[in-house]
Design a protein around this motif. Structure first.
Motif, mmCIF file in Angstrom:
data_model
loop_
_atom_site.group_PDB
_atom_site.id
_atom_site.type_symbol
_atom_site.label_atom_id
_atom_site.label_comp_id
_atom_site.label_asym_id
_atom_site.label_seq_id
_atom_site.Cartn_x
_atom_site.Cartn_y
_atom_site.Cartn_z
ATOM 1 N N GLY A 140 38.579 50.937 45.425
ATOM 2 C CA GLY A 140 37.228 50.755 44.916
ATOM 3 C C GLY A 140 37.163 50.067 43.580
ATOM 4 N N VAL A 141 38.145 49.200 43.305
ATOM 5 C CA VAL A 141 38.212 48.495 42.029
ATOM 6 C C VAL A 141 38.058 46.991 42.263
ATOM 7 N N PRO A 142 36.917 46.415 41.944
ATOM 8 C CA PRO A 142 36.773 44.971 42.074
ATOM 9 C C PRO A 142 37.710 44.228 41.117
ATOM 10 N N LEU A 143 38.262 43.135 41.575
ATOM 11 C CA LEU A 143 39.113 42.280 40.751
ATOM 12 C C LEU A 143 38.280 41.129 40.218
ATOM 13 N N ALA A 144 38.322 40.929 38.902
ATOM 14 C CA ALA A 144 37.513 39.898 38.243
ATOM 15 C C ALA A 144 38.432 38.816 37.682
ATOM 16 N N ILE A 145 38.449 37.666 38.342
ATOM 17 C CA ILE A 145 39.258 36.540 37.856
ATOM 18 C C ILE A 145 38.575 35.953 36.632
ATOM 19 N N ALA A 165 37.898 29.555 40.067
ATOM 20 C CA ALA A 165 37.933 30.988 40.331
ATOM 21 C C ALA A 165 37.110 31.344 41.565
ATOM 22 N N LEU A 166 35.950 30.726 41.708
ATOM 23 C CA LEU A 166 35.097 31.024 42.857
ATOM 24 C C LEU A 166 35.669 30.465 44.147
ATOM 25 N N GLU A 171 38.013 31.887 49.330
ATOM 26 C CA GLU A 171 39.155 31.818 50.245
ATOM 27 C C GLU A 171 39.683 33.206 50.594
ATOM 28 N N LEU A 172 39.767 34.085 49.596
ATOM 29 C CA LEU A 172 40.439 35.368 49.785
ATOM 30 C C LEU A 172 39.489 36.495 50.183
ATOM 31 N N ASP A 173 38.208 36.335 49.912
ATOM 32 C CA ASP A 173 37.245 37.413 50.134
ATOM 33 C C ASP A 173 36.014 36.884 50.854
ATOM 34 N N ALA A 174 36.241 35.941 51.740
ATOM 35 C CA ALA A 174 35.130 35.239 52.395
ATOM 36 C C ALA A 174 34.257 36.198 53.188
ATOM 37 N N GLY A 175 32.958 36.094 52.956
ATOM 38 C CA GLY A 175 32.006 36.856 53.745
ATOM 39 C C GLY A 175 31.945 38.327 53.433
ATOM 40 N N LYS A 176 32.785 38.803 52.507
ATOM 41 C CA LYS A 176 32.820 40.237 52.219
ATOM 42 C C LYS A 176 32.095 40.525 50.918
ATOM 43 N N GLY A 177 32.558 39.939 49.845
ATOM 44 C CA GLY A 177 31.895 40.133 48.566
ATOM 45 C C GLY A 177 32.118 41.524 48.009
ATOM 46 N N GLY A 178 32.108 41.606 46.687
ATOM 47 C CA GLY A 178 32.223 42.906 46.043
ATOM 48 C C GLY A 178 33.628 43.284 45.636
ATOM 49 N N GLN A 198 27.622 26.956 38.590
ATOM 50 C CA GLN A 198 28.667 27.845 39.091
ATOM 51 C C GLN A 198 28.305 29.316 38.892
ATOM 52 N N ILE A 199 27.601 29.630 37.813
ATOM 53 C CA ILE A 199 27.086 30.991 37.658
ATOM 54 C C ILE A 199 26.108 31.299 38.791
#
Length: 282
Positions: A140-145, A165-166, A171-178, A198-199
């Motif tokens: 339950g820990v989001p990773l913030a690049i 970063a986005l 690529e790694l979290d497509a369609g999931k988010g969070g 980009q924001i």
């Protein structure tokens, strides 16, 4: 552009700002005294106090952990080094989970010693985040690049723009988010012509942290000469307005590395100036 003052309840202390004179215990107590609701500790300070004691103190003082600094630093010269980096990131995720941190901030890492293979370093960053992501998701820990200014590309972070970063997030979290997003540190991205777009692209699900300070002119040290908000050239209210327009409702985390100025001052005074400048200049 007229922007309303920020909510004072959203101010957070990144503990790097007072790291030279206070330990984590003193930082937690200082935030409580000054009515600062958020705190983002660094892992060396956390280790010195101990995770259990830090959790107890933060909870007892009613603070929100807006982030834990830091994970990342994935590239290495060999497989053993890359595994060591991954193992350290898994520990960082567990520490962030224990603290109830809103995210674990990732500084990607630069070129391995002796290497000129920038593409390869970026691939190692991608692979490292990918390998850590499931553990982060389950904890339950989001990773913030956190993209760092290009001047740090060789030694600290080969991810240098929000766009990069986005792309990794998509690529790694497509369609999931969070589970994977970005930390927007104005010191590193204020110059980017694509910053507003980009924001907006990131949106509320990918915008996990907002770090504020100022860029001094002249800057005498590219690492340890950040300015207090209002002392430099960054249009902080404008960038905050972009964050809010994209749906960000999180804390405003003050992170200042300042060997010639703020690190020399009495930390309680620094927190007082922080509160004032947050209202006047952000």
């Amino acid at each position: 552009m007229k922007v309303n003052p920020p909510d004072p309840g959203l101010l957070s202390l990144n503990t790097a700002t007072v790291r030279e004179k206070w330990n984590l215990r003193e930082m937690i107590e200082g935030c409580a005294r000054h009515g600062i609701r958020g705190i983002s500790p660094w892992r060396d300070q956390l280790a010195a106090l101990g995770v259990k004691e830090a959790v107890k103190m933060i909870r007892n003082n009613g603070l929100t952990v807006t982030g834990l600094c830091r994970g990342g630093l994935f590239p290495a010269a060999d497989r053993k080094g890359r595994q060591a980096a991954l193992d350290d990131n898994l520990r960082a995720i567990d520490e962030a989970a224990a603290l109830g941190a809103r995210c674990l901030v990732l500084v990607a890492g630069g070129l391995p010693a002796g290497s000129k293979d920038l593409k390869g370093a970026r691939e190692m960053v991608r692979d490292g985040i990918g390998e850590a992501l499931e553990h982060a998701r389950s904890a339950g820990v989001p990773l913030a690049i956190e993209p760092l200014h290009p001047m740090y590309c060789a030694d600290r972070a080969c991810v240098n723009t929000l766009s990069q970063a986005l792309d990794l997030c998509d690529e790694l979290d497509a369609g999931k988010g969070g589970a994977l997003g970005v930390a927007v540190d104005v010191y590193h991205v204020w110059w980017d012509v694509q910053l507003e777009s980009q924001i907006g692209r990131a949106g509320d699900k990918r915008l996990l942290a907002f770090h504020i300070c100022d860029w001094l002119v002249p800057t005498t040290d590219l690492l340890n000469d950040r300015g207090m908000m209002g002392d430099g050239v960054i249009d902080l209210p404008l960038i905050r307005s972009w964050m809010e327009a994209a749906g960000y409702r999180g804390f405003h985390e003050v992170e200042i590395f300042s060997a010639r100025n703020w690190w020399k001052r009495e930390p309680g005074d620094v927190l007082g100036v922080m509160k004032q400048r947050h209202q006047e200049c952000c």
